[in-house]
Design an enzyme around this catalytic site. Sequence first.
Site, PDB file in Angstrom:
ATOM      1  N   CYS A   2     -27.922 -19.364 -15.470  1.00 37.93           N
ATOM      2  CA  CYS A   2     -28.368 -19.327 -16.860  1.00 37.93           C
ATOM      3  C   CYS A   2     -27.362 -19.995 -17.794  1.00 37.93           C
ATOM      4  O   CYS A   2     -26.163 -20.037 -17.512  1.00 37.93           O
ATOM      5  CB  CYS A   2     -28.533 -17.887 -17.316  1.00 37.93           C
ATOM      6  SG  CYS A   2     -29.597 -16.909 -16.278  1.00 37.93           S
ATOM      7  N   ARG A  27     -26.783 -26.837 -15.005  1.00 38.38           N
ATOM      8  CA  ARG A  27     -26.355 -25.577 -14.400  1.00 38.38           C
ATOM      9  C   ARG A  27     -27.414 -25.028 -13.445  1.00 38.38           C
ATOM     10  O   ARG A  27     -27.116 -24.171 -12.621  1.00 38.38           O
ATOM     11  CB  ARG A  27     -26.083 -24.538 -15.506  1.00 38.38           C
ATOM     12  CG  ARG A  27     -24.894 -24.877 -16.362  1.00 38.38           C
ATOM     13  CD  ARG A  27     -24.826 -23.977 -17.571  1.00 38.38           C
ATOM     14  NE  ARG A  27     -24.611 -22.589 -17.240  1.00 38.38           N
ATOM     15  CZ  ARG A  27     -23.432 -21.995 -17.193  1.00 38.38           C
ATOM     16  NH1 ARG A  27     -22.344 -22.695 -17.451  1.00 38.38           N
ATOM     17  NH2 ARG A  27     -23.316 -20.721 -16.898  1.00 38.38           N
ATOM     18  N   TRP A  70     -32.149 -18.768 -15.064  1.00 32.98           N
ATOM     19  CA  TRP A  70     -32.226 -18.901 -13.606  1.00 32.98           C
ATOM     20  C   TRP A  70     -32.583 -17.512 -13.117  1.00 32.98           C
ATOM     21  O   TRP A  70     -31.774 -16.593 -13.193  1.00 32.98           O
ATOM     22  CB  TRP A  70     -30.863 -19.360 -13.076  1.00 32.98           C
ATOM     23  CG  TRP A  70     -30.842 -19.801 -11.650  1.00 32.98           C
ATOM     24  CD1 TRP A  70     -31.153 -21.037 -11.166  1.00 32.98           C
ATOM     25  CD2 TRP A  70     -30.448 -19.020 -10.513  1.00 32.98           C
ATOM     26  NE1 TRP A  70     -30.980 -21.067  -9.798  1.00 32.98           N
ATOM     27  CE2 TRP A  70     -30.549 -19.844  -9.372  1.00 32.98           C
ATOM     28  CE3 TRP A  70     -30.022 -17.700 -10.337  1.00 32.98           C
ATOM     29  CZ2 TRP A  70     -30.236 -19.400  -8.091  1.00 32.98           C
ATOM     30  CZ3 TRP A  70     -29.714 -17.259  -9.065  1.00 32.98           C
ATOM     31  CH2 TRP A  70     -29.825 -18.115  -7.957  1.00 32.98           C
ATOM     32  N   ASN A  96     -26.833 -14.037 -20.114  1.00 35.19           N
ATOM     33  CA  ASN A  96     -26.470 -14.503 -18.763  1.00 35.19           C
ATOM     34  C   ASN A  96     -25.890 -13.320 -17.998  1.00 35.19           C
ATOM     35  O   ASN A  96     -25.219 -12.480 -18.590  1.00 35.19           O
ATOM     36  CB  ASN A  96     -25.370 -15.561 -18.824  1.00 35.19           C
ATOM     37  CG  ASN A  96     -25.849 -16.874 -19.386  1.00 35.19           C
ATOM     38  OD1 ASN A  96     -27.020 -17.028 -19.696  1.00 35.19           O
ATOM     39  ND2 ASN A  96     -24.935 -17.809 -19.532  1.00 35.19           N
ATOM     40  N   GLY A  97     -26.069 -13.322 -16.670  1.00 33.98           N
ATOM     41  CA  GLY A  97     -25.456 -12.262 -15.857  1.00 33.98           C
ATOM     42  C   GLY A  97     -26.465 -11.181 -15.518  1.00 33.98           C
ATOM     43  O   GLY A  97     -27.681 -11.382 -15.611  1.00 33.98           O
ATOM     44  N   GLU A 475     -18.292 -31.080   4.816  1.00 34.39           N
ATOM     45  CA  GLU A 475     -18.654 -31.462   3.443  1.00 34.39           C
ATOM     46  C   GLU A 475     -19.726 -32.562   3.447  1.00 34.39           C
ATOM     47  O   GLU A 475     -20.668 -32.535   2.659  1.00 34.39           O
ATOM     48  CB  GLU A 475     -17.385 -31.908   2.696  1.00 34.39           C
ATOM     49  CG  GLU A 475     -17.610 -32.577   1.347  1.00 34.39           C
ATOM     50  CD  GLU A 475     -18.305 -31.710   0.309  1.00 34.39           C
ATOM     51  OE1 GLU A 475     -18.525 -30.513   0.560  1.00 34.39           O
ATOM     52  OE2 GLU A 475     -18.672 -32.251  -0.748  1.00 34.39           O
ATOM     53  N   LYS A 479     -23.424 -32.164   1.705  1.00 32.35           N
ATOM     54  CA  LYS A 479     -23.922 -33.057   0.654  1.00 32.35           C
ATOM     55  C   LYS A 479     -25.307 -33.565   1.005  1.00 32.35           C
ATOM     56  O   LYS A 479     -26.202 -33.591   0.173  1.00 32.35           O
ATOM     57  CB  LYS A 479     -22.928 -34.211   0.514  1.00 32.35           C
ATOM     58  CG  LYS A 479     -22.602 -34.650  -0.835  1.00 32.35           C
ATOM     59  CD  LYS A 479     -21.685 -33.826  -1.701  1.00 32.35           C
ATOM     60  CE  LYS A 479     -21.883 -32.357  -1.742  1.00 32.35           C
ATOM     61  NZ  LYS A 479     -20.842 -31.608  -2.413  1.00 32.35           N
ATOM     62  N   GLU A 482     -27.923 -30.756   0.820  1.00 27.82           N
ATOM     63  CA  GLU A 482     -28.060 -30.259  -0.546  1.00 27.82           C
ATOM     64  C   GLU A 482     -28.903 -31.188  -1.432  1.00 27.82           C
ATOM     65  O   GLU A 482     -29.758 -30.720  -2.167  1.00 27.82           O
ATOM     66  CB  GLU A 482     -26.641 -30.125  -1.118  1.00 27.82           C
ATOM     67  CG  GLU A 482     -26.557 -29.603  -2.526  1.00 27.82           C
ATOM     68  CD  GLU A 482     -25.108 -29.565  -3.016  1.00 27.82           C
ATOM     69  OE1 GLU A 482     -24.231 -30.226  -2.424  1.00 27.82           O
ATOM     70  OE2 GLU A 482     -24.855 -28.877  -4.006  1.00 27.82           O
ATOM     71  N   HIS A 498     -20.178 -28.237  23.525  1.00 27.32           N
ATOM     72  CA  HIS A 498     -20.329 -26.802  23.817  1.00 27.32           C
ATOM     73  C   HIS A 498     -21.658 -26.242  23.293  1.00 27.32           C
ATOM     74  O   HIS A 498     -21.801 -25.031  23.166  1.00 27.32           O
ATOM     75  CB  HIS A 498     -19.158 -26.023  23.220  1.00 27.32           C
ATOM     76  CG  HIS A 498     -17.850 -26.354  23.867  1.00 27.32           C
ATOM     77  ND1 HIS A 498     -17.566 -26.043  25.182  1.00 27.32           N
ATOM     78  CD2 HIS A 498     -16.765 -27.026  23.402  1.00 27.32           C
ATOM     79  CE1 HIS A 498     -16.347 -26.483  25.489  1.00 27.32           C
ATOM     80  NE2 HIS A 498     -15.845 -27.086  24.421  1.00 27.32           N
ATOM     81  N   LYS A 594     -25.309 -25.064 -10.560  1.00 29.37           N
ATOM     82  CA  LYS A 594     -23.948 -25.598 -10.589  1.00 29.37           C
ATOM     83  C   LYS A 594     -22.924 -24.477 -10.538  1.00 29.37           C
ATOM     84  O   LYS A 594     -21.916 -24.566  -9.867  1.00 29.37           O
ATOM     85  CB  LYS A 594     -23.756 -26.430 -11.861  1.00 29.37           C
ATOM     86  CG  LYS A 594     -22.394 -27.088 -11.993  1.00 29.37           C
ATOM     87  CD  LYS A 594     -22.242 -28.190 -10.989  1.00 29.37           C
ATOM     88  CE  LYS A 594     -20.938 -28.955 -11.088  1.00 29.37           C
ATOM     89  NZ  LYS A 594     -20.693 -29.754  -9.871  1.00 29.37           N
TER      90      LYS A 594
HETATM   91  O1  M6R Z   1     -17.458 -23.775  -8.880  1.00 26.80           O
HETATM   92  P1  M6R Z   1     -17.097 -23.548  -7.441  1.00 26.80           P
HETATM   93  O2  M6R Z   1     -16.222 -24.618  -6.888  1.00 26.80           O
HETATM   94  O3  M6R Z   1     -16.499 -22.189  -7.208  1.00 26.80           O
HETATM   95  O4  M6R Z   1     -18.472 -23.572  -6.678  1.00 26.80           O
HETATM   96  C1  M6R Z   1     -18.564 -23.213  -5.332  1.00 26.80           C
HETATM   97  C2  M6R Z   1     -19.834 -23.762  -4.700  1.00 26.80           C
HETATM   98  O5  M6R Z   1     -20.955 -23.174  -5.287  1.00 26.80           O
HETATM   99  C3  M6R Z   1     -19.923 -25.282  -4.872  1.00 26.80           C
HETATM  100  O6  M6R Z   1     -18.774 -25.904  -4.358  1.00 26.80           O
HETATM  101  C4  M6R Z   1     -21.159 -25.851  -4.170  1.00 26.80           C
HETATM  102  O7  M6R Z   1     -21.067 -25.674  -2.790  1.00 26.80           O
HETATM  103  C5  M6R Z   1     -21.276 -27.328  -4.521  1.00 26.80           C
HETATM  104  N1  M6R Z   1     -21.969 -27.491  -5.764  1.00 26.80           N
HETATM  105  C6  M6R Z   1     -21.930 -28.121  -3.461  1.00 26.80           C
HETATM  106  O8  M6R Z   1     -21.979 -29.479  -3.808  1.00 26.80           O
END
Ligand code: M6R
Length: 599
Positions: A2, A27, A70, A96-97, A475, A479, A482, A498, A594
């Site tokens: 949010c 976000r 959200w 928010n929250g 990573e 990506k 995602e 394995h 985000k």
């Molecule tokens: O803000 P943060 O680095 O703590 O966020 C952690 C994860 O949510 C964040 O790294 C997420 O995996 C990425 N947006 C992926 O690209």
Amino acid sequence: MCGIIGYVGARSAGEIIYRGLENLEYRGYDSAGVALVGEQLAIHKRAGEVADLTVPADETATCGIGHTRWSTHGPPTDINAHPHVDCAGEVAVVHNGIIENHEALRDALDGCEFVSETDTEVIPHLLEQEVHDGASLTDAVASVAQAIEGSYAFAVVHAGENAIVATREQSPLVLGRGEDGMFLASDIPAFLEHTREVAYLEDGQVATITADDIRLGGNASSTSPTYETVEWDADSAEKGGYEHYMRKEIHEQPQALRQTLSERIDLNRGTVAVDLDFPTGYLDSVEEVQFVAAGTSYYASRYGARLLEELADVRTSVTIASEYEFGGGRDPWRTLTVAVTQSGETTDTLEAINSAGQAGARTLAVTNVIGSSVTRSVDDTLFIKAGPEIGVAASKTFSSQVTTLGLLAVAIAHERDTLPRSQIRRLLGDLNGLPGAIQQVLDEEDAVRAVASEYLDMDAFFFIGRELGYPVALEGALKLKEIAYVHAEGFAAGELKHGPLALVTGRTPVIALLTNGAQPAATTHNVAEAQTRGAPAIGIVAEGRDVEHLDVEFTVPSSGLFEPLVGNVYLQLLAYHIANQLGRSIDKPRNLAKSVTVR
Ligand code: M6R
């Protein structure tokens, strides 16, 4: 997650808030709404995109609040969208929250008419009672904050009053002082085009925002916030001619890393300065450096931990933040616990670092966002200085996180005297060369785009790497899944045989990190194992290294232990171009946010 925006001043609140909502879209959200103040409140809200929300052009209000939701409690519907109002429609709230005791509060609010399924709706009804009993809006907010439990930030307006009152508990709120009005938001990019003068609200503080002033605390003893000027400019939070924020942020990496490195390394003297106030002798005595982080930040932590072990001879551990409570914090009093979090607001990471601190560990945050919640929870903070990252997928912040952890590793190695000066100088040279090395990779974008089209319709992608190549393989896979919604997995290269090898076919490209720092010779054998089963092989290969029979080869300029990091830029570009050619929503991937402020 949010987002909140608020404005009160001389200009059209509707326009400014609508623009703020667009700036908050990154976000992640599923509904949006605004409340504009007049003799009566005008509420406009609906499920869907900000673009679906209409704020009438003839709105003359100069005060209002807006929200991107959200969903947590109740699905994304028009009714569940914020703002929520009291029975008379005179108090509107964006939040928010999570209000953890909302059910008990709802039961106690006998006689109030609830229309939504949200936890938020208890707040306007609680406020209505306070205001009805004669409290000012500021006092009412302070009192309601005492009654609710959980982590939250909320902002309130009342019909006929050109003021916003807001408070927070473990959820961010930033205040902005502009020339023709005052702002409030859950993060700075929401109002960055209007002002760079910001102040951070602390947990439990109540802010009363009027057109020409912001006061903290109750009427009798209020104070002014302490403002600071942020270095980020509005352009850095805009797309600047790129089709997507993510592509812009990938291309910003050379500049972001110059910023990360600036004033921290002295090549002539062979020294690194990370400006941390550790007690004298602390780094010599620390027995373990423990990282807690989530997602991409977790992979950056694994890279950093390996650098620390290799360079500074320190024992390390890396724990997924949401798993920390299940045995992550052994011997905390001998441990430096490092929270790596781009946003500084990830609930899992905040909870882990808070419990480490409470158990007696010294705590350090490695973050991008000045004033974020994590910076208030720890003993020390190291900023990665990447500039604002708007795309949900982390790109430049991963590079800046690893580079910052590299600086930290060299600083600790220097303090513990674990490396000869010649090696420290070489490492600093490699760090200093990162912006140029990454630029060379970015210059290969056309070639990556062509490979993306060639492999677009594959069944799955497997990323493999050893040592520093392993976190990069993880990573790279994250990506791709995602943003392209394509099945991708990262493996330690030696693990392929394995089990995962059973999945390998002619329709599962294997992408291998074959650079220095990633044990390329051994990994080459694992590539061959996959190729024998028909898999196309894409190699991210150290400059000058000869690897036979690769279907695609991308060259990584020489950068020592940072070559896997430089090679990762190819993986970012590959994920981006596959996602783009598949027509995905790159900056706002489905189901993701985000800043992940729920457990
Ligand atoms: O803000 P943060 O680095 O703590 O966020 C952690 C994860 O949510 C964040 O790294 C997420 O995996 C990425 N947006 C992926 O690209």
